[in-house]
Design a protein around this motif. Structure first.
Motif, mmCIF file in Angstrom:
data_model
loop_
_atom_site.group_PDB
_atom_site.id
_atom_site.type_symbol
_atom_site.label_atom_id
_atom_site.label_comp_id
_atom_site.label_asym_id
_atom_site.label_seq_id
_atom_site.Cartn_x
_atom_site.Cartn_y
_atom_site.Cartn_z
ATOM 1 N N ASN A 73 -55.242 5.953 -31.988
ATOM 2 C CA ASN A 73 -54.235 5.846 -31.099
ATOM 3 C C ASN A 73 -54.614 5.197 -29.864
ATOM 4 O OD1 ASN A 73 -52.093 7.450 -33.477
ATOM 5 N ND2 ASN A 73 -52.565 8.909 -32.269
ATOM 6 N N LYS A 76 -54.188 1.057 -30.818
ATOM 7 C CA LYS A 76 -52.610 0.772 -30.037
ATOM 8 C C LYS A 76 -52.198 0.856 -29.248
ATOM 9 C CE LYS A 76 -51.943 1.956 -34.852
ATOM 10 N NZ LYS A 76 -50.975 2.441 -35.786
ATOM 11 N N GLU A 80 -51.082 -3.008 -27.199
ATOM 12 C CA GLU A 80 -49.150 -2.977 -26.529
ATOM 13 C C GLU A 80 -49.550 -3.347 -25.225
ATOM 14 O OE1 GLU A 80 -45.481 -3.367 -26.466
ATOM 15 O OE2 GLU A 80 -46.582 -3.260 -28.307
ATOM 16 N N PHE A 108 -55.868 -8.478 -33.454
ATOM 17 C CA PHE A 108 -55.016 -7.969 -33.353
ATOM 18 C C PHE A 108 -53.671 -8.368 -32.860
ATOM 19 C CE2 PHE A 108 -57.661 -5.994 -35.745
ATOM 20 C CZ PHE A 108 -57.436 -5.885 -37.423
ATOM 21 N N GLN A 113 -50.576 -6.944 -39.237
ATOM 22 C CA GLN A 113 -51.825 -6.160 -39.915
ATOM 23 C C GLN A 113 -52.145 -4.510 -39.136
ATOM 24 O OE1 GLN A 113 -55.414 -9.001 -41.027
ATOM 25 N NE2 GLN A 113 -55.466 -7.633 -43.012
ATOM 26 N N GLN A 114 -52.216 -3.968 -39.843
ATOM 27 C CA GLN A 114 -52.261 -2.919 -38.373
ATOM 28 C C GLN A 114 -54.419 -2.059 -38.834
ATOM 29 O OE1 GLN A 114 -50.107 -0.843 -37.307
ATOM 30 N NE2 GLN A 114 -49.080 -2.463 -38.255
ATOM 31 N N VAL A 115 -54.625 -1.942 -37.335
ATOM 32 C CA VAL A 115 -55.471 -1.211 -37.601
ATOM 33 C C VAL A 115 -56.605 -0.653 -38.643
ATOM 34 C CG1 VAL A 115 -55.830 -0.014 -35.769
ATOM 35 C CG2 VAL A 115 -57.882 -1.252 -36.123
ATOM 36 N N GLU A 116 -55.613 0.120 -38.967
ATOM 37 C CA GLU A 116 -56.147 1.393 -39.321
ATOM 38 C C GLU A 116 -56.288 1.117 -41.465
ATOM 39 O OE1 GLU A 116 -52.143 3.257 -38.893
ATOM 40 O OE2 GLU A 116 -53.489 1.240 -38.033
ATOM 41 N N ASP A 117 -55.453 -0.209 -41.872
ATOM 42 C CA ASP A 117 -55.819 -0.880 -43.319
ATOM 43 C C ASP A 117 -56.800 -2.176 -43.101
ATOM 44 O OD1 ASP A 117 -53.727 0.463 -43.506
ATOM 45 O OD2 ASP A 117 -52.184 -1.447 -42.799
ATOM 46 N N CYS A 118 -57.307 -1.900 -41.823
ATOM 47 C CA CYS A 118 -59.025 -2.861 -41.705
ATOM 48 C C CYS A 118 -60.355 -2.183 -42.130
ATOM 49 C CB CYS A 118 -58.746 -3.980 -40.975
ATOM 50 S SG CYS A 118 -56.943 -4.813 -41.101
ATOM 51 N N ASP A 152 -61.568 7.867 -36.650
ATOM 52 C CA ASP A 152 -59.976 7.825 -37.074
ATOM 53 C C ASP A 152 -59.427 9.406 -36.807
ATOM 54 O OD1 ASP A 152 -57.667 8.124 -38.931
ATOM 55 O OD2 ASP A 152 -58.749 6.667 -40.257
#
Length: 381
Positions: A73, A76, A80, A108, A113-118, A152
């Motif tokens: 978080n 993110k 932004e 990013f 893509q989302q960072v948590e998917d990587c 995470d």
């Protein structure tokens, strides 16, 4: 001999005062909107370089609120901010957390893509913005590695993202930026860099092309860490540590680390212990555990630390472990997890969490079971 891939920044500049080289290089690139990630103690060190860039017409946005162990978080929110600024380039001037976030922002900012998917290896799909890294600790070696770590929050575990797209376009390693680092941070980050080198050299996937970096890193850090902790203005020691950290970072991509780092992640994830300190307190215990599976390698580590060889590899390896215990004590690393506020009741949970870090445990020279992890943690009470 197995094939190995060596990836590193296209440009690595090393030397006291080389932040000025970064300024001159950047001015020639034609980029206009630079997003700078740093931390408040570093701002006085980069005031003049940033002023020089602004005088050349570069528009700069400085973000300085990165916490020591950034979460998904946290990242993110920073991402932004960079998007709203419309950055066309990114530079990180700071320790490992700053540099890791820098790499991820560049990757990013224009990605869906989302960072948590990587989390894991090889999931980032494309190169992002041009970015550079200037480390202020010696250290994580993040300036030259393809790795970035975030906490995470979903399972209170630090996780790694590994990708060739996280390798900086340029790294400027200026030992002068480390002169004002406090003794405690110098100790923690120096032990982290030493861990990188030792784990790379004793790794199941160790390779001759990386051994060169690992051994020289061990020599430099082992001989100079205590000096730099005692006198932060010892220029020779600071330069040696910066070089040792750089060598450790160059080991991370092709070989990476092993059980020390895997076992340290729960300390950072659940108890927010700084990464370097987590590694430092675990390093000698894991070395002791691993030595029977890689005795010759650990004996060679001991010699690189400046230890006189014994009558056998076993004796020499043990002398190396003893040296690391002594060095850790000399630079103020505690030898008990209770000193970090971690109760022994947490051991079972930490052992379970560490077992999730198979990305690193698979590199370890000796297989680590959940019970082994418990035993290593319990040895620190």
């Amino acid at each position: 001999m197995k094939a190995i891939t060596l990836l590193q920044p296209q440009k690595i500049v090393f030397g006291t005062g080389c932040i000025e080289t970064f300024v001159e290089d950047y001015k020639k690139m034609g980029l206009q909107r630079l997003f700078v990630l740093t931390a408040p103690p570093i701002l006085p060190l980069i005031k003049e370089p940033l002023a020089s860039l602004k005088a050349a017409g570069i528009i700069i946005e400085t973000y300085q609120d990165i916490v020591a162990e950034p979460t998904v978080n946290d990242f993110k929110q920073i991402l932004e901010t960079a998007r709203q600024f419309k950055a066309d380039s990114v530079v990180g001037v700071g320790g490992g957390s700053v540099l890791d976030v820098t790499k991820l922002v560049a990757a990013f900012i224009n990605s869906v893509q989302q960072v948590e998917d990587c989390f894991g290896t090889g999931f980032i799909k494309a190169k992002g913005l041009w970015f550079a890294c200037l480390p202020t600790t010696a250290g994580t070696g993040s300036e030259v590695s393809p790795n970035a770590i975030l906490l995470d929050e979903r399972d209170h575990l630090k996780k790694g993202i590994v990708s060739p797209f996280l390798i900086a376009d340029a790294a400027y390693v200026d030992p002068k930026l480390t002169w004002t680092v406090p003794a405690k941070v110098t100790a923690d980050t120096g032990m982290d860099a030493l861990t990188h080198c030792i784990e790379a050299y004793t790794n199941k996937f160790a390779h001759p092309s990386v051994d060169i970096y690992a051994l020289q890193g061990i020599r430099l850090i082992a001989a100079n860490l205590e000096r730099a902790v005692k006198d932060g203005k010892d220029v020779e020691a600071r330069e040696a540590l910066a070089f040792g950290s750089l060598y450790g970072g160059l080991c991370l991509g092709p070989v990476n680390t092993a059980a020390v780092h895997a076992l340290s992640y729960p300390l950072g994830g659940e108890f927010h212990i700084p990464h370097g300190l987590s590694n430092a307190i675990l390093l000698p215990s894991v070395m002791k555990f691993n030595a029977p599976a890689a005795m010759k390698r650990y004996a060679e580590v001991a010699v690189a630390c400046g230890i006189t060889a014994g009558r056998s590899d076993k004796e020499t390896a043990q002398r190396g472990v003893d040296f690391i215990y002594r060095l850790a004590e000399a630079v103020g690393i505690p030898d008990k997890l209770t000193a970090l506020g971690i109760p022994q009741t947490a051991v079972d949970g930490m052992a379970k969490a560490a077992m999730q870090v198979q990305r690193l445990l698979k590199n370890n020279p000796r297989k680590v079971t959940e019970q082994d992890a418990r035993d290593i943690y319990n040895s620190l009470y």
